[in-house]
Scaffold this active site. Sequence first.
Site, PDB file in Angstrom:
ATOM      1  N   ASP A   8      -4.294  -4.272   6.467  1.00  0.00           N
ATOM      2  CA  ASP A   8      -4.742  -5.208   5.430  1.00  0.00           C
ATOM      3  C   ASP A   8      -3.514  -5.988   4.956  1.00  0.00           C
ATOM      4  O   ASP A   8      -2.474  -5.408   4.696  1.00  0.00           O
ATOM      5  CB  ASP A   8      -5.363  -4.426   4.261  1.00  0.00           C
ATOM      6  CG  ASP A   8      -6.048  -5.340   3.249  1.00  0.00           C
ATOM      7  OD1 ASP A   8      -6.540  -6.412   3.660  1.00  0.00           O
ATOM      8  OD2 ASP A   8      -6.083  -4.984   2.060  1.00  0.00           O
TER       9      ASP A   8
ATOM     10  N   SER B  35       0.857  -1.177   0.000  1.00  0.00           N
ATOM     11  CA  SER B  35       0.000   0.000   0.000  1.00  0.00           C
ATOM     12  C   SER B  35       0.894   1.228   0.000  1.00  0.00           C
ATOM     13  O   SER B  35       1.876   1.255  -0.740  1.00  0.00           O
ATOM     14  CB  SER B  35      -0.936  -0.069   1.215  1.00  0.00           C
ATOM     15  OG  SER B  35      -1.862   0.991   1.184  1.00  0.00           O
TER      16      SER B  35
ATOM     17  N   HIS C 132      -3.052  -1.523  -2.903  1.00  0.00           N
ATOM     18  CA  HIS C 132      -4.159  -0.589  -2.681  1.00  0.00           C
ATOM     19  C   HIS C 132      -4.102   0.515  -3.724  1.00  0.00           C
ATOM     20  O   HIS C 132      -3.034   1.013  -4.050  1.00  0.00           O
ATOM     21  CB  HIS C 132      -4.069   0.013  -1.272  1.00  0.00           C
ATOM     22  CG  HIS C 132      -4.417  -0.975  -0.202  1.00  0.00           C
ATOM     23  ND1 HIS C 132      -4.128  -0.772   1.120  1.00  0.00           N
ATOM     24  CD2 HIS C 132      -5.042  -2.172  -0.265  1.00  0.00           C
ATOM     25  CE1 HIS C 132      -4.564  -1.804   1.832  1.00  0.00           C
ATOM     26  NE2 HIS C 132      -5.107  -2.678   1.005  1.00  0.00           N
TER      27      HIS C 132
END
Lengths: 274, 186
Positions: free
Chosen positions: B131, B11, B38
């Site tokens: 995540d 991310s 992401h």
Amino acid sequence: MNNLGIVDTKKIIATINDSYGLNLADYSLTTLRRRFSHLMGFFSISLVDDFVQQISRNNIGYQELLDELMIDSTELFRDPSLWRELREKYFPEIGKTVGSKIWLPGITSGDELFSLMVSLKETELIDKIRVVASCPSNRRVVKIKEGGAYDLKKMEIGEANYTRLSGKFEFSKYYELKGNKAFLDNSLVKNVEFDNFNISQVMPNKNYRMIIFRNIMIQYNLPLYEKVIRRLVDSLTIGGYLVLGNKETLDHSEVGKKMQLVNETEKIYRKRID
Amino acid sequence: MDYKAVIIGGSAGSFQVVTKIIASLPSNYPLPVILCLHRLKHVRSGFVEALSIKSQMPIVEPNDKDAIKTGKIYLAPANYHLYVELGNKFSLSTEDSVNHSRPSIDLSFFSAAYNYKKKLVGIILSGANKDGALGLKSVKDSGGLTIVQDPNECQVPTMTLASMNATNVDHVFSTKRIVDFLLSLA
């Protein structure tokens, strides 16, 4: 979460089929494993055997099960660039023929339907094009007819999408707030013909000029995908359009060869003249 | 060990790392590489192009039901979850966001771990939320090999630290060592 094995998953599939006549065997396994885990959480059941027993004793209502099983997380005006393309090019073309019909098979929320109806209203085609919406759940139809009862966060996403599409108006003109929910203007759907037709089980009507069926077949395995595409193609007029999700394709289908890809970015197909 | 796939999650702060990693892989790299990064969900184009500039392997955003092939890098498309299915195929999902993310790294890793078991290499890079942590744990629990980028090197170490908290990762590597390791599999 998400630790259901294949054996357990198949046991649940079989029980649901026996108890409710709902055949899920042709749905993608990862999605089912996740949906079943979700269902067990929703009904506060931790053991697969308990879950199976609850289903087989009919302790879980069919509508309730169906509601929680369905994936309900699209967006109003998901992929604004598609909606722009449709309203600038495709809807006006379809609207030229009197009595043209657009079909939305398998909707689970009002997202696609309201996006369509707002677009038809703004292109002044709402009285010229007939819209048929099929939804397997009667409860959901009721909710849609009441304006959707949107969480505000979800409405914000829809509003942002509408702004990207550069809709004609402030989106707030299409909904009102009641408590912590947003209700879309349900007069938009007053002439929509609703049914609870299930395309995987029954042969559909014919002569649709356009079918919008986005991100539904991603839940199917290949045999069901092939079968449903055959029905979709059969339901279209020659030259009719099929709109899929932007990462879906007919490439894996034999009968899909009857369709020509006319917009690759937005995955709009047209039925060939053969 | 014969691996069947490499899956990489990242991310905030991972773009340059991913670019370095994929630039180092030869065009005939023998494993499929699956990227779950992401990204803005309403921006569909541009990401593949940006990653492709330095890559020798072709990078694609798979369509639903596409077969997973060696010699390709697959990028999870915007606003879909990317799953690995039995039969070595991808599937996509529009289920709710997980950890505020769609694509969610956890979900991609869960499905890859489930299908490849011990024949999977899972790598978590720089990122600003957790995540991927449970996803990497599922790779480990299924017998796969787990690697995180050295948190000291990460622009944002939250994701790697969360992963190290969630499971006993096999390797904490700098970007260079991640590259060396991946090349050693070729």
